[in-house]
Structure formats: structure tokens, C-alpha cells
Design an enzyme around this catalytic site. Structure first.
Site, mmCIF file in Angstrom:
data_model
loop_
_atom_site.group_PDB
_atom_site.id
_atom_site.type_symbol
_atom_site.label_atom_id
_atom_site.label_comp_id
_atom_site.label_asym_id
_atom_site.label_seq_id
_atom_site.Cartn_x
_atom_site.Cartn_y
_atom_site.Cartn_z
ATOM 1 N N HIS A 14 28.867 32.620 47.812
ATOM 2 C CA HIS A 14 28.531 33.894 48.214
ATOM 3 C C HIS A 14 27.033 33.598 48.999
ATOM 4 C CE1 HIS A 14 31.437 36.348 45.886
ATOM 5 N NE2 HIS A 14 31.193 35.150 45.136
ATOM 6 N N HIS A 191 38.857 38.228 43.937
ATOM 7 C CA HIS A 191 38.434 37.588 42.498
ATOM 8 C C HIS A 191 39.230 38.276 41.633
ATOM 9 C CE1 HIS A 191 34.686 36.638 44.721
ATOM 10 N NE2 HIS A 191 34.175 36.135 43.691
ATOM 11 N N GLU A 194 38.662 36.441 35.912
ATOM 12 C CA GLU A 194 37.248 35.755 35.687
ATOM 13 C C GLU A 194 36.862 36.463 34.215
ATOM 14 O OE1 GLU A 194 34.092 36.616 38.308
ATOM 15 O OE2 GLU A 194 32.800 35.136 37.485
ATOM 16 N N ASP A 272 30.152 28.657 43.815
ATOM 17 C CA ASP A 272 29.896 30.178 43.547
ATOM 18 C C ASP A 272 28.544 30.794 44.218
ATOM 19 O OD1 ASP A 272 30.910 32.459 43.097
ATOM 20 O OD2 ASP A 272 30.801 32.391 40.769
ATOM 21 N N ASP A 273 27.603 30.682 43.064
ATOM 22 C CA ASP A 273 26.139 31.182 43.318
ATOM 23 C C ASP A 273 25.041 29.676 42.992
ATOM 24 O OD1 ASP A 273 26.543 33.900 44.300
ATOM 25 O OD2 ASP A 273 27.284 34.130 42.042
HETATM 26 ZN ZN LIG Z 1 32.301 34.520 43.406
#
Ligand SMILES: [Zn+2]
Length: 333
Positions: A14, A191, A194, A272-273
Site C-alpha cells: 500500500h 482483501h 485476513e 503489505d505496509d
Molecule cells: Zn493489504
């Protein structure tokens, strides 16, 4: 292990989540913000609970305020990733944050396309963008994103995705956006699986027709679903460190990666981040090797799987695959 040069491809990252603490501090200084409270003494982001994480993420996003800032964080991210062997990257973008700081979507995309051209020329990393619906922002915002997906110029935008709080709204509420994206020639990822269980993965496939699943690791709890993912060749964008940090997997050793691979489900590795989860793409590959028994050849396979599922044209895919073949000849023969 040849981890630094082993060719890697990342499908799930992201944009505002790539900002490293030193870059955030530089932007904060530029715009007159004090963000020292979110940086720990060791220089990393300082958070413990999920709510802290969200708050720290917001503070960092707030210091990204101008097109120049976006250009800077983008170049910085791919310079670091290229040094770890990244050859292909898909960046998840949302129109909401630039809009909130007064940057039009056109200017935002002009900046990012220029940045991606420069990343490709400077570091040899091919980049594509996946425009995202943020589900907890609701249906009206999603309509605006669907509109952009249909009408705005595409250039490097090749995909449409959905992220955000899985507890809010159902995947089926966003079918219209995915239909609009597909109608405009975009490929799709969602997404799911999760924080929500295997049924969310099924819903993303059934109601959105998602070609890939972001995370999806909780599919490991449902043998039938694993078979479906394998048979339909749906690639999971697996982000191990993110899952451990957010409690989706208790530890890296017990992460679902091995179970998913054993079931024959196509998986890619992603950060991801990254700085928020104290990781980077090189580390995700290294963790798969250290804790899940992946050999260099397995990791190369994972990169090839990612490229097979990449939202790019065939010429780009072939050029990345040729790079991998050459690397393999030199290092693994
Ligand atoms: Zn994500």
C-alpha cells in the site's frame, strides 16, 4: 542463500504504507509537523495494539501532502526494494488520501506514472497500479472509485482492488465496482481471509470474481476452499510479517504459508505496509526460507507464480521471466 539478488516480485503493497520512519520525519519537518511520538528510540515506528497501529499509520499518511511528497516516497520505496532484488511491483493506491489533502486524481496519477517511469529507468523495476475501494468508507465512495476505474486514463493502472475493515459491509455490496472495473479492462484482487475467516475468501471469489486474494491465509482452515483456490488458480498475496504483527498468525513459524504451499495453492510473498511491520520484501523472502523450508529454487518459483498472476502485459511478464531465467542459470545451475 542469494537473498539480496534473488529476483522478487511483489503484488501487495500500500502506497502510504511504504513510508519509512526517516522519510516520514523529513516530510514532517518540511510541513511543520511534530511526529516524534510515533518513532521509537530505535528509529522504528512505535506501536503495540491494533488501534495504535491505525493511529500511527494515520499520522504518517498525514505528512504526505503534495505531489512532490508522493514522488519522493515512491522513489524511496522502490530504490530500497530494487536493492533487495525486486524486479516487478504492484502498488495499491486509493484516491481518498490525495483527495483529502487537496490533490486531484489526475495530478496524483500523473505524478505516480512519472515516478513509475523513473523507477523503471533508474532501478529496472516494472511497476503497475491497483486502484482500491476502501470498504469502510462505504458505498458512495466506492461508486466514485468505480467511476474513476471506468473513465480516468489508465496508463499503468491495470487493476482494481478492495481493502479496509472486513467487518463492515459484505463483499457482495461491491459487486458493481468490480463489474465496472472489469468492463474497463482492469484485473481484480480483493482483501479477504485476513481478520475474517475462510467464508470471506469464498465470498470474494463468488461475489466479486476476484482473480487474486489479498492475504487469504485463513483459507488454510477450510480444505474445500484450498482445493477451489488451487483448481481455479487463484493466487494469494501472502504477507507473513503483516499477519504476525496483526495477530492473524500467532508466530512466523506457525504462519499458514507452509500449509498453503503444501495444498498446492499459488502463493506470492509481499510486505503489505513494510516499515509498519518492521519488514521489507527481502525479509519476507528470507523468513520463508528460514522458517518455512523454502529453498532458493522454491523462492524463485514463488516469484514466477507472482508474475503469472501479475496484472501486466505479456511483454513485461516475459522480460521479467527472462531476467529470472538468467539469474537462475548463473546462481542455481
Ligand atoms: Zn493489504
Amino acid at each position: 542463500m542469494n537473498n539480496q539478488t534473488l529476483p522478487k516480485a511483489e503484488l501487495h503493497c500500500h502506497l502510504e504504507g511504504t513510508v519509512a520512519p526517516d522519510v516520514a520525519l523529513r516530510l514532517a519537518k518540511r510541513h511543520g509537523y511534530d511526529i516524534s511520538r510515533i518513532i521509537a528510540p530505535d528509529g522504528r515506528y512505535n506501536w503495540r495494539t491494533f488501534n495504535d497501529f491505525l493511529a500511527v499509520y494515520d499520522v504518517v499518511a498525514e505528512v504526505v501532502r503534495t505531489p512532490e511528497d508522493y514522488y519522493e516516497i515512491f522513489l524511496d520505496y522502490y530504490a530500497r526494494a530494487a536493492a533487495q532484488g525486486l524486479i516487478y511491483g504492484e502498488m495499491f493506491i486509493s484516491s481518498d488520501h490525495p483527495q483529502a489533502v487537496g490533490i486531484s486524481y489526475d495530478t496524483f496519477m500523473e505524478t505516480l506514472n512519472q515516478a513509475a517511469d523513473d523507477v523503471e529507468a533508474k532501478y529496472g523495476v516494472h511497476v503497475r497500479f491497483v486502484l482500491h475501494v476502501v470498504r469502510h468508507y462505504g458505498i458512495e465512495k466506492a461508486r466514485a472509485v468505480a467511476d474513476l476505474a471506468e473513465k480516468a486514463p489508465k496508463r499503468r493502472v491495470t487493476g482494481l482492488g478492495i481493502a479496509g475493515d472486513e467487518a463492515q459491509y459484505a463483499h457482495a455490496d461491491f459487486t458493481f465496482a468490480f463489474e465496472a472495473g472489469r468492463g474497463a479492462g482492469l484485473q481484480t484482487t480483493a482483501h479477504a481471509g485476513e481478520h475474517a475467516g475462510p467464508s470471506s475468501v469464498k465470498n470474494a471469489v463468488m461475489h466479486l470474481g476476484a482473480q487474486r486474494i489479498g492475504h487469504g491465509v485463513r483459507a488454510a482452515e477450510d480444505a474445500d476452499l484450498l482445493t477451489l483456490l488451487k483448481e481455479q488458480n487463484i493466487t494469494l498475496e501472502v504477507c507473513p510479517s503483516s499477519n504476525v504483527c496483526l495477530g492473524v498468525a500467532p508466530t512466523i513459524e506457525t504462519h499458514q504459508l507452509s500449509a498453503l504451499r503444501a495444498a498446492g495453492v499459488p502463493v506470492s510473498l509481499n510486505s503489505d505496509d513494510p516499515p509498519f511491520f518492521f519488514t521489507d520484501i527481502g525479509r519476507e523472502y528470507a523468513l520463508a526460507q528460514q522458517h518455512h523450508g523454502c529453498t532458493d529454487a522454491d523462492l524463485i518459483d514463488i516469484t514466477r507464480t507472482a508474475l503469472a498472476a501479475a496484472f501486466c502485459d505479456d511483454a513485461t511478464r516475459q522480460s521479467c521471466l527472462a531476467h529470472i531465467d538468467a539469474w537462475e542459470k548463473e546462481h542455481l545451475a
